[in-house]
Design an enzyme around this catalytic site. Structure first.
Site, PDB file in Angstrom:
ATOM      1  NE  ARG A 233       8.033   5.660   1.582  1.00  0.00           N
ATOM      2  CZ  ARG A 233       7.661   6.914   1.314  1.00  0.00           C
ATOM      3  NH1 ARG A 233       8.376   7.927   1.696  1.00  0.00           N
ATOM      4  NH2 ARG A 233       6.553   7.135   0.631  1.00  0.00           N
TER       5      ARG A 233
ATOM      6  N   GLY B  27       0.875  -1.171   0.000  1.00  0.00           N
ATOM      7  CA  GLY B  27       0.000   0.000   0.000  1.00  0.00           C
ATOM      8  C   GLY B  27       0.902   1.207   0.000  1.00  0.00           C
ATOM      9  CD  GLU B  28       2.892   5.736  -0.039  1.00  0.00           C
ATOM     10  OE1 GLU B  28       3.014   5.379  -1.211  1.00  0.00           O
ATOM     11  OE2 GLU B  28       3.857   6.059   0.684  1.00  0.00           O
ATOM     12  CB  SER B  29       5.181   2.616   4.131  1.00  0.00           C
ATOM     13  OG  SER B  29       5.996   3.525   3.446  1.00  0.00           O
TER      14      SER B  29
ATOM     15  CB  CYS C 280       5.362  -3.724  -1.228  1.00  0.00           C
ATOM     16  SG  CYS C 280       5.921  -2.458  -2.353  1.00  0.00           S
TER      17      CYS C 280
ATOM     18  CB  ILE D 149       3.456  -1.708  -7.281  1.00  0.00           C
ATOM     19  CG1 ILE D 149       2.941  -2.883  -8.112  1.00  0.00           C
ATOM     20  CG2 ILE D 149       2.609  -0.457  -7.484  1.00  0.00           C
ATOM     21  CD1 ILE D 149       1.576  -3.401  -7.675  1.00  0.00           C
ATOM     22  NE  ARG D 150       3.270   4.224  -5.863  1.00  0.00           N
ATOM     23  CZ  ARG D 150       2.844   4.037  -4.623  1.00  0.00           C
ATOM     24  NH1 ARG D 150       3.527   4.474  -3.603  1.00  0.00           N
ATOM     25  NH2 ARG D 150       1.722   3.396  -4.405  1.00  0.00           N
TER      26      ARG D 150
ATOM     27  CG  HIS E 250       2.828  -6.306  -4.463  1.00  0.00           C
ATOM     28  ND1 HIS E 250       2.013  -5.973  -3.408  1.00  0.00           N
ATOM     29  CD2 HIS E 250       3.541  -5.200  -4.761  1.00  0.00           C
ATOM     30  CE1 HIS E 250       2.208  -4.697  -3.085  1.00  0.00           C
ATOM     31  NE2 HIS E 250       3.132  -4.210  -3.897  1.00  0.00           N
TER      32      HIS E 250
ATOM     33  CD  GLU F 203       0.342  -9.129  -2.724  1.00  0.00           C
ATOM     34  OE1 GLU F 203       1.433  -9.716  -2.619  1.00  0.00           O
ATOM     35  OE2 GLU F 203       0.227  -7.889  -2.713  1.00  0.00           O
TER      36      GLU F 203
HETATM   37  N1  GLN Z   1       6.136   3.076  -2.287  1.00  0.00           N
HETATM   38  C1  GLN Z   1       5.269   2.609  -1.256  1.00  0.00           C
HETATM   39  C2  GLN Z   1       5.704   3.130   0.104  1.00  0.00           C
HETATM   40  O1  GLN Z   1       6.536   3.916   0.239  1.00  0.00           O
HETATM   41  C3  GLN Z   1       5.184   1.089  -1.232  1.00  0.00           C
HETATM   42  C4  GLN Z   1       4.459   0.603  -2.434  1.00  0.00           C
HETATM   43  C5  GLN Z   1       3.779  -0.720  -2.290  1.00  0.00           C
HETATM   44  O2  GLN Z   1       3.507  -1.215  -1.191  1.00  0.00           O
HETATM   45  N2  GLN Z   1       3.411  -1.281  -3.411  1.00  0.00           N
HETATM   46  O3  GLN Z   1       5.168   2.727   1.070  1.00  0.00           O
END
Ligand code: GLN
Length: 232
Positions: A131, A66-68, A98, A168-169, A209, A211
């Protein structure tokens, strides 16, 4: 004659703050022999973890991507404290993907302000994780991951040491800061080998990921580690 086969009850929680629940749940269920997978003798129950009481009786926990930075804003001190207490029990196993890996890393490079402190109690992996290591959303990629741990590759029928990773990012592990860290997987980008999966004691973190693919090896390994810890 009726033969009663004992099955180990395993409860897995998935931190459901930002989604990723159903993908991880399906991957876990696909690991079971009765669903065509490789893990036998496990009666698995999967639940969402949104509150402290959801940690009750859990054997394993997944911290999804997700987005930490959002995780650090949404998760209360109390929740982090309880998760940290829960994960300090060496019979419990934690699997982060991630943003989950970022949350579990003792050192975070390019961290969101305050993030490293906020997660510090929960961070049990002695690594430095960077990150957004590979760049922005548009630099997200899918690529070959080289699995360095036979206990994971053995769950592939051909014992393949390569899996497909969705980044993903994504972060990357830029430094291993303890001899207790086990290297699990790398990717090669621009001829450089980069660490993307590690394990230490009862914690495993992946930059990608699993999953989001049909490859169940990582979730099967996670379940097998829980079973090992329950039996030890
Ligand atoms: N770039 C996201 C972060 O800094 C992580 C991305 C992800 O979980 N797919 O948290």
């Amino acid at each position: 004659m009726f033969v009663h086969v004992l099955r180990m009850e395993v409860n897995v929680g998935i931190l459901a703050i930002q989604g990723g629940f159903s993908e991880h749940e399906s991957a876990l269920l696909n690991c079971l022999k009765e669903n065509g997978g490789v893990i036998d003798g496990v009666a698995l129950r999967v639940r969402k973890v949104t509150e402290i009481c959801d940690l009750q009786d859990l054997n394993g926990l997944i911290i999804p991507g997700g987005e930490s930075s959002v995780n650090s804003q949404i998760m209360s001190e109390e929740m982090i404290e309880e998760l940290a207490n829960w994960s300090s029990n060496q019979k419990h196993f934690v699997f982060g993907t991630c943003a989950g890996l970022i949350t579990m890393s003792k050192n975070i490079e390019n961290a969101f302000p305050g993030q490293e402190n906020h997660f510090s109690k929960l961070a049990k992996l002695d690594v430095t994780t960077s990150r957004n290591y590979f760049g922005r959303q548009q630099n997200s990629f899918e690529g070959k991951v080289f699995i360095k741990e036979k206990q994971i590759s053995k769950y592939d029928e051909n014992m393949s040491e390569i899996c497909f990773g969705v980044f993903i990012r994504a972060p990357a592990i830029v430094s291993i800061n303890s001899v207790d860290i086990k290297l699990l997987a790398t990717v090669v980008v621009d001829n450089k080998e980069i660490i993307v999966a590690v394990e230490q004691n009862n914690c495993m973190g992946l930059a990608f990921h699993p999953e989001l693919t049909n490859d169940i090896r990582w979730h099967a390994y996670f379940l097998s580690r829980i079973v090992q810890l329950c039996e030890s």
